[in-house]
Design an enzyme around this catalytic site. Structure first.
Site, PDB file in Angstrom:
ATOM      1  N   THR A 132       0.853  -1.179   0.000  1.00  0.00           N
ATOM      2  CA  THR A 132       0.000   0.000   0.000  1.00  0.00           C
ATOM      3  C   THR A 132       0.899   1.242   0.000  1.00  0.00           C
ATOM      4  OG1 THR A 132      -1.555  -1.255   1.325  1.00  0.00           O
ATOM      5  CG2 THR A 132      -1.865   1.151   1.294  1.00  0.00           C
ATOM      6  N   ARG A 183       5.347   7.077   0.334  1.00  0.00           N
ATOM      7  CA  ARG A 183       4.700   6.750   1.608  1.00  0.00           C
ATOM      8  C   ARG A 183       5.723   6.829   2.730  1.00  0.00           C
ATOM      9  NH1 ARG A 183       2.632   0.557   3.115  1.00  0.00           N
ATOM     10  NH2 ARG A 183       3.344   0.699   5.265  1.00  0.00           N
ATOM     11  N   ASN A 237      -4.226  -8.210   3.859  1.00  0.00           N
ATOM     12  CA  ASN A 237      -4.240  -6.825   4.309  1.00  0.00           C
ATOM     13  C   ASN A 237      -4.131  -5.830   3.167  1.00  0.00           C
ATOM     14  OD1 ASN A 237      -4.263  -4.868   6.410  1.00  0.00           O
ATOM     15  ND2 ASN A 237      -2.106  -4.530   6.018  1.00  0.00           N
ATOM     16  N   GLU A 252       9.868  -6.978  -2.526  1.00  0.00           N
ATOM     17  CA  GLU A 252      10.270  -5.885  -3.413  1.00  0.00           C
ATOM     18  C   GLU A 252      11.728  -6.049  -3.815  1.00  0.00           C
ATOM     19  OE1 GLU A 252       8.705  -5.485  -0.544  1.00  0.00           O
ATOM     20  OE2 GLU A 252       6.952  -4.200  -0.843  1.00  0.00           O
TER      21      GLU A 252
END
Lengths: 336, 1206
Positions: B30, B113, B1012, B63
């Site tokens: 996210t 973020r 999630n 990642e």
């Protein structure tokens, strides 16, 4: 070679054998095999009202408006090629129509008066030659009279007839208190035929879990008699096409139905058990029996033993019942 | 005419990235996941890039893996990209150095973020991007959805032309999730921007055996440095190349960009410099200020690296006297944030030039704003400009918060508005995460964006809960592009809708309402009685603000339209009907058209039902006359819990949504918060709650066992304690002989915490013999029960807990008498994970250390405002922390090592102090048997005695021992996380910990997807299931983590599914915890991501086990020593076909409808997988022989000496 042609719901059929609503029509191949085996038309698997409804719920609940929170706008990807059950069914009609030479009868199964029969219109647009309306409603409410129940069925039929122009056959259960009367009303409400009888999923109780479970029970030749009697009674008393369904496994079963007055004979369990060959065998059997017995055509044979044509019309009525009971004597040694 | 799209930032970027890539490596995080999801979906649909081929989209295990894959793909000559954010970007950094070091063109698209520090934040700031400054990647910023779309193109063109890889970033959530109307860049423009010769050059440089080269050498001191400097010319040239690409793009599209874009007064004296979405807000503000006669300006930084000071200086008006540089990040301990320092250096160097642009150095101040998506609005911009005119300059400042600790924050006037606030139509909607409000609003924006000339913006705010998350949708519409990158202000909305009457009680719904605004309420209270039912404060506001009030009973309308409880279309229709934003007739036609587009092929009948609902809505919507005075008789629920000072000052305001106003000084500086706070949030989510029938209940405890929210509990207590009970409090004579005969048993529901999932009723095995529909637990309407049951609950809580020392914790009824130390979490209604955690806290909570991987369990476990982890009457309970997603096993291992080390130290010191402490106590402390609750209790008492003695001694040695004496009590270390952690990103660490032999308990909550982040495919996703990142269906067999773990012979392994066999789960937990080495429990956890209503949670667990999808097993190495087989397969061979389990779940059925052939193939394979796996397990169980037998066989085998290769 006897002429096997018959007419059902205004459709000219090459013979009276029509596979009834089974899962076989989910795929093209089995239907092509049925056509090759000699099927004169095909009744598709039913589109169930509940299925359409659950599908809508599922699409809406998990795909279009899923639970969402900050990090997730939903959880199951919803591709553009997703197809609803309804649209899948309509596409299947189109596929069958494009590949089959025989007529395709689509089937609607449900009970509520909430507009779902309007789906018949889409089936017509997709190319169905006729519709079978399998309106199945279990009366549990003591306040609902038999008459009200019949009105409910007729209302469904009228609702459907308002939106479609193709012929509609109504598939009925054997549990009407006056079947001939009801069939007359069905005719008046615009049906082109009736199909006798639908086969209930009879729920069972699982003693281990104390829950109610569904089990599929396939028919046997023994089931033919119930249908045969009512076909015989209805033949000549209604202008509707008559389809006999339930228990036809052999040529002898089929011939009985025809003699009693069926315009077409449906097969399902035999096809599920033995494949398209079962239909081929029945067709060959009919032909050979007709040849042996020197019948020229199905038209000639059809209804020749209906109640009206019998020397003793009571044979299909109550007198025969007494006789049947009397003919049963307990085996020796069994104490009653 | 240009094609307009109404999409969010992620889609705007992905639509470019997908079309200009050949390989796309993805991993969910996210707020960037949307870009990967769309790419995967488009690939599954066969969409092509501009060169006619479908990009290969591949998901990695982390990642780090994604970056490595991109690196490899680039080296092999493909055009490759990836998407990420925050910690994900940090994991990419090593590869970013390599990619840049090799001058390899690529673009990484980053939804910027915050990086987790004292806490995790999923929200936006630039701390992740700033961490990559040294990698050699160019850093290119976008400030809006349109810009993100455009910069994605410019970045790709520039990297191909200049060989410097580009990190293209835009603000997480604020831009990535904002829906806006933008002009699309078509394929033709993309093709023109990416000349074939540049792509050809990239291919030519690739690794190929046809023209081989060596890259990735290691270099010695003689050459490394020079080689590093050899690429300077590329970096020097790059700003010019980016500007050239911007110019080319401008010619093709009419949208012109500069490396540094100046807007504002040409003769401005005060200028703000910043990058990101905040620049839009600043632009809106300076336009407003300049219209009022001010002379202010804004410099938007687009290319932050390579830094081009010349372009920066040239863009600034020569009149500039003072500059405020705003950074959306924090560099603790530094003399300023990065952008501020770069600007300062540029100005300082300019001054030392022969002909400087500025004769005198402008005054420069640097401030932080917007960390973790903190609101940044025009009032704050104004405050910054005001700070530039202050006589005493504040060199360092923050804006947007109240810093009463270090005094850095600038005060601002919350009442300040720009003209834009009046020129746009703002609307605010309150809904639930499950009621379709957000999707309906997205749809409304699309309708208005697509069908009119108006510009549109939508931004959606969720609270931190998964069950019953409140959503607030902020929509804006206006004739010109909307730059307001901030929430609707108080008193600014012309339309307010409340889709759930529940919020009337808990929220100030009219705070955003402008005078004369329309307020729409969904309520079942009829129009003629609704006024009287409103809370007094709301009535007063309605009178004061002259609100136009409309009501509709949306649930009734939906029901009558055959739409069940789906109210989104009804509420959307109301909005269009009364907001006046479009003529009603046009609006209704537009909604119907949108319905047709939404459902299209997917369900024409649903479309029909929606049309019907639309028509019905118009007939049922009523206007309510607002009287001239407020006269409410309604009373609000009064709750005044006994709370600590901290909870009163922090937690309660947070719960009330007033966190923005809390000053800095109140906050714990190290991220430490008290536990036991979830109980203060009485959310009253349930429409119905369970009611006990004491005549039927057999006290089996199953309802307590399955409750995901610990909202139904059991207690056994002496009869006399019940005498003071409230009148409706239910007690039963205790049935088990394990308790004193005259004791009572009570099962009590927490009526305001229950979420109404029905799982307790569903699991209740006891039915009335003469009426099977009546169980010992039945659901009943909550409202009439709320007050009496709340009173009962309070009374219940005051009853003493059953003595842990004697509780029969190896039985379900016995273990369920133990107090849960995990309660009322914000997990989804019917969550399949939380019962496992609750069980662990019941059994071991008072001595538990929890290391929790990032994921659902860390969000419902530790997302403010509250935590479900709590304490018992003695104040003991789980101590919980979350490190990262990828390192949780190691984090937990560290906890174990420290615990053991300090326990060792305590033992050593205890030995040394035997004289002072006394031999008996020392001996008892050192040899204590702590394998039972009673043993632990006794040890606790001994430690207390020890502490008493030590405090009397008061010597340095005593103090030293006192500080670590508590380590003498056995601790239970739990490592908890989901399958994304255990199977994928954390597997390396997990595997290492499995091999460590240390006494840790690993609980894997296996939902078979990354729940999630929204249901992305993991290696736990079963074959045939559709998941995000596996839109075409997961083709591979699920990884068998249990088998991998069993490969380490000294690991206790269990695979459990409590909904199928609760006693097995209980036993597995007890055995795992008692095992003195590594234990791993892999727990089947149904999830809403499976596409099945969670009220069927248990049925699905049962079917999963029966179909062989989830075999139950235990592998206990201790049994080997007892001469038994360590492995036991605890479920029978598959007794139903896999498809019988699968057909109830949308994750499987969706594929059936999208790709029937593949679905069928997978079903057949899955069925054979299940059978095979069961067989393999049986064989394993057979093979496991006692050690003596193995030794004997080995001896026999080694007897005949064979010659090798004879």
């Amino acid at each position: 070679m006897p002429d096997l042609a018959t007419n059902y719901l205004g459709l000219a059929l090459k013979n009276p054998l029509v596979p009834s609503s089974t899962p076989l029509s989910h795929n093209l191949d089995p239907v092509l095999h049925l056509e090759d085996a000699g099927a004169a038309a095909i009744v598709m698997h039913s589109l169930f009202e509940e299925d359409v409804r659950n599908d809508e719920l599922m699409i809406d609940r998990f795909l279009v408006n899923p639970d969402s929170f900050g990090e997730a706008a939903g959880h199951v990807p919803f591709g553009h090629d997703y197809q609803s059950k309804l649209d899948g069914y309509l596409e299947q009609i189109q596929i069958l129509k494009s590949r089959l030479a025989i007529p395709v009868v689509a089937s609607l199964n449900g009970s509520s008066l909430t507009g779902w029969v309007e789906l018949g219109k889409e089936m017509q647009e997709a190319g169905a030659d006729a519709l079978e309306l399998n309106a199945w409603f279990m009366p549990g409410d003591p306040k609902v009279s038999g008459e009200a129940l019949e009105d409910h069925y007729l209302a469904l039929l009228r609702e459907l007839k308002q939106v479609v122009s193709i012929p509609v056959s109504m598939k009925l259960s054997p549990f009407f208190s006056s079947l001939p009367h009801f069939v007359r009303n069905v005719e008046a409400a615009g049906a082109a035929g009736v199909s006798l009888f639908n086969r209930f999923f009879q729920p069972d109780i699982d003693l281990d879990t104390l829950s109610v479970v569904d089990r599929v029970h396939l028919s046997s030749s023994a089931d033919v008699l119930l249908t045969m009697r009512w076909i015989a009674i209805l033949r000549g008393r209604t202008g509707l096409s008559l389809a006999a369904t339930g228990g036809v496994h052999t040529a002898r079963d089929a011939l009985k139905m025809l003699l009693a007055g069926a315009d077409v004979v449906h097969m399902a369990s035999a096809l599920l058990l033995n494949g398209p060959q079962a239909l081929k065998d029945v067709l060959a059997g009919i032909e050979s029996w007709m040849e042996t017995h020197e019948y020229e055509s199905v038209t000639q044979l059809k209804g020749s033993m209906s109640q009206q044509n019998l020397p003793d019309p009571s044979a299909f009525a109550r007198a025969a019942y007494l006789h049947a009971l009397d003919s049963f004597t307990p085996p020796a040694g069994v104490r009653y | 005419m240009n094609k307009m799209l109404t999409i969010d930032g992620n889609e705007a970027v992905a639509s470019v990235a997908f079309r200009v890539s050949e390989v796309i490596a993805i991993y969910p995080i996210t707020p960037s996941s949307g870009m990967g999801e769309l790419s995967d979906e488009w690939a599954a649909q066969g969409k092509t890039n501009i060169w006619g081929s479908v990009p290969k989209v591949v998901e990695l295990q982390s990642e780090g893996g994604a970056a490595g894959t991109v690196h490899g793909a680039l080296q092999a000559g493909a055009l490759a990209t990836t998407f990420t954010a925050s910690q994900g970007l940090l994991l990419m950094i090593p590869n970013m150095y390599k990619i840049a070091g090799e001058l390899t063109p690529t673009v990484f698209h980053v939804a910027a973020r915050a990086i987790a520090t004292h806490a995790l934040s999923i929200f936006g700031d630039h701390s992740d991007v700033m961490s990559t400054r040294a990698t050699g990647f160019a850093l290119l910023s976008s400030n809006s959805v349109q810009e993100a779309h455009d910069m994605a193109v410019i970045a790709t063109a520039a990297t191909l032309a200049g060989r410097i890889p580009v990190l293209h970033f835009f603000d997480g959530f604020r831009t990535s999730h904002e829906v806006a109307k933008i002009v699309a860049v078509d394929d033709e423009i993309l093709a023109k921007m990416l000349p074939a010769e540049l792509i050809g050059a990239h291919r030519t440089r690739s690794l190929s055996p046809e023209h081989p080269v060596l890259r990735g050498t290691s270099q010695n001191p003689d050459v490394f440095f020079q080689a590093r400097e050899a690429q300077n010319p590329w970096f020097d040239a790059f700003p010019g190349i980016v500007q050239q690409c911007m110019d080319d793009f401008g010619k093709l599209t009419g949208r012109n960009y500069k490396l540094f874009d100046y807007v504002g007064a040409p003769d401005a004296e005060r200028v703000i410099i910043l990058m990101g979405s905040g620049a839009e807000t600043v632009q809106e503000t300076i336009e407003h200020m300049n219209r009022l006669g001010e002379r202010v300006g804004l410099l938007k930084v687009r290319l932050f690296r390579p830094w081009a000071p010349g372009a920066l200086l040239a863009a600034l008006p020569a009149t500039t006297r003072s500059i405020a540089v705003l950074d959306r990040c924090k560099e603790p301990g530094a003399e300023g944030e990065p952008l501020y320092k770069d600007v300062l250096v540029a100005l300082a160097e300019d001054l030392s030039n022969e002909s400087p642009r500025f004769a005198a150095l402008p005054k420069v101040i640097g401030g932080r704003y917007g960390l973790g998506s903190k609101e940044f609005n025009p009032a704050m911009v104004l405050a910054v400009f005001e700070a530039l005119t202050a006589t005493a300059l504040k060199r360092r400042f923050t804006v947007g918060i109240n810093d009463d600790l270090t005094g850095l924050s600038l005060p601002f006037d919350p009442a300040f508005r720009t003209a834009a606030a009046h020129d746009t139509f703002a609307a605010v909607f309150y809904g639930l995460g499950s009621d379709g409000t957000v999707s309906a609003n997205k749809n409304s924006i699309k309708i208005i964006g697509d069908e009119t000339d108006l510009y549109a913006q939508g931004y959606f705010v969720y609270d931190s809960k998964k069950s019953g998350a409140m959503t607030v949708s902020h929509l804006r519409f206006g004739p010109s592009p909307i730059r307001s990158a901030y929430l609707t202000g108080a008193g600014d909305a012309k339309f307010i809708a409340c889709h759930q009457p529940l919020f009337l009680e808990t929220h100030d719904l009219l705070v955003h309402a402008a005078p004369g605004a329309v307020f729409l309420l969904n309520t079942e209270v009829p129009a003629d009685r609704v006024w009287a039912a409103l809370p007094p404060a709301m009535q007063r506001q309605m009178v004061e603000k002259r609100i136009e009030f409309y009501v509709i009973d949306a649930y009734q309308v939906a029901l009558e339209a055959d739409m069940g409880r789906r109210i989104n279309t009804v509420m959307q229709t109301c909005f269009f009907a009364i907001s006046g934003i479009l003529p009603q007739e046009d609006a209704i036609a537009a909604i119907k058209h949108a319905v047709e587009k939404t459902y299209g092929r997917k369900g024409r009948r649903i479309a029909e039902l929606n049309y019907r609902a639309i028509d019905k809505t118009l007939a049922c919507l009523s206007k309510v006359e607002v009287p001239a005075t407020a006269d409410s008789a309604a009373t609000q629920a009064i709750t005044s819990p006994q709370v600590t000072e901290f909870v009163r000052k922090m937690t309660l305001p947070l719960i009330a949504g007033k966190g923005d106003a809390l000053p800095v000084s109140l906050f714990p500086a190290d991220g430490t918060w008290p536990t036991g706070t979830a109980k203060y949030e009485k959310r009253n989510l349930a429409l119905q709650i369970p009611v006990l029938e004491t005549d039927l209940c057999t006290q089996c405890g199953k309802c307590v066992f399955v409750c995901p929210h610990s909202a139904i509990r059991a207690k056994a207590f002496p009869a006399e304690l019940a005498e003071a009970a409230p009148p409706t409090f239910k007690t039963m004579k205790i049935r088990s002989k394990d308790y004193p005969a005259d004791w009572k048993m009570s099962y009590q529901v927490a009526p305001e915490d229950c979420t109404g999932c029905t799982l307790c009723v569903e699991v209740c095995p006891i039915r009335d013999k003469s009426n099977v529909s009546r169980k010992a637990l039945n659901m009943a309407e909550q409202p009439p029960l709320r007050a009496p049951e709340a009173e009962n609950w309070d009374f219940f809580l005051k009853l003493p807990d059953y003595d842990r020392k004697i509780a029969k914790r190896n039985t379900i009824p016995g273990s369920m008498l133990m107090q849960p130390l995990f309660e009322f979490s914000g997990a989804c209604v019917g969550c399949g994970e939380t019962p496992y955690i609750r069980l662990a806290t019941q059994l071991f909570g008072d001595r538990m250390l929890v290391a929790n991987a990032t994921g659902c369990s860390s969000i419902y476990g530790g997302n403010l405002p509250t935590t479900p982890y709590t304490t018992n009457a003695e104040g003991r309970g789980p101590a919980w922390s979350n490190s990262l997603f990828e390192d949780n096993a190691e984090f937990g291992l560290g906890m174990r090592l420290a615990t053991d080390k300090l326990a060792d130290a305590a033992r050593t010191q205890l030995h040394g102090m035997a004289l002072e402490v006394g031999d008996t106590l020392v001996e008892a402390l050192l040899t204590a048997d702590q394998s039972s609750e009673a043993g632990i209790h006794e040890q606790r008492e001994r430690v207390a005695q020890l502490q008493a003695k030590l405090s009397h001694l008061a010597t340095p040695a005593a103090e030293q021992l006192s500080a670590i004496a508590e380590y003498l009590i056995r601790r239970s270390v739990w490592i908890i996380g989901g399958d994304g952690w255990a199977y994928d990103i954390g597997f390396g660490g997990l595997d290492h910990v499995l091999s460590s032999g240390e006494d840790v308990n690993i609980l894997v909550l296996d939902t078979e997807v990354y729940s999630n982040t929204g249901g992305q495919n993991s290696k736990a996703t079963p074959r045939g299931a559709v998941a995000k990142f596996a839109a075409g269906g997961q083709p591979n067999r699920k990884k068998d983590l249990a088998r991998i773990a069993m490969d380490y012979e000294n690991v206790f392994v269990a695979k459990v599914a409590y909904g199928a066999k609760d006693t097995h789960t209980l036993k597995a937990f007890l055995d795992a915890e008692s095992y003195p080495g590594v234990s791993i429990i892999i727990a089947y956890s149904p999830c809403i991501a499976h596409g099945v209503d969670m009220s069927h949670n248990h049925r699905q667990q049962d079917l999963a086990v029966k179909s062989g999808h989830w075999p139950l097993l235990r592998y206990d190495p201790r049994l080997r020593d007892q001469g038994k087989h360590p492995m036991s397969v605890d479920s029978a061979a598959p007794s139903i076909p896999f498809r019988e389990f699968a057909r109830n779940e949308a994750r499987f059925t969706v594929l059936e409808r999208q790709n029937p052939e593949a679905a069928e193939r997978f079903m057949v394979q899955a069925e054979s997988d299940a059978r095979l796996r069961h067989q393999e397990y049986l064989e394993l169980a057979e093979m496991a022989l006692p050690e003596a037998e193995i030794a004997k066989q080995a001896e026999e085998a080694s007897a005949p000496q064979e010659t090798p290769n004879a």
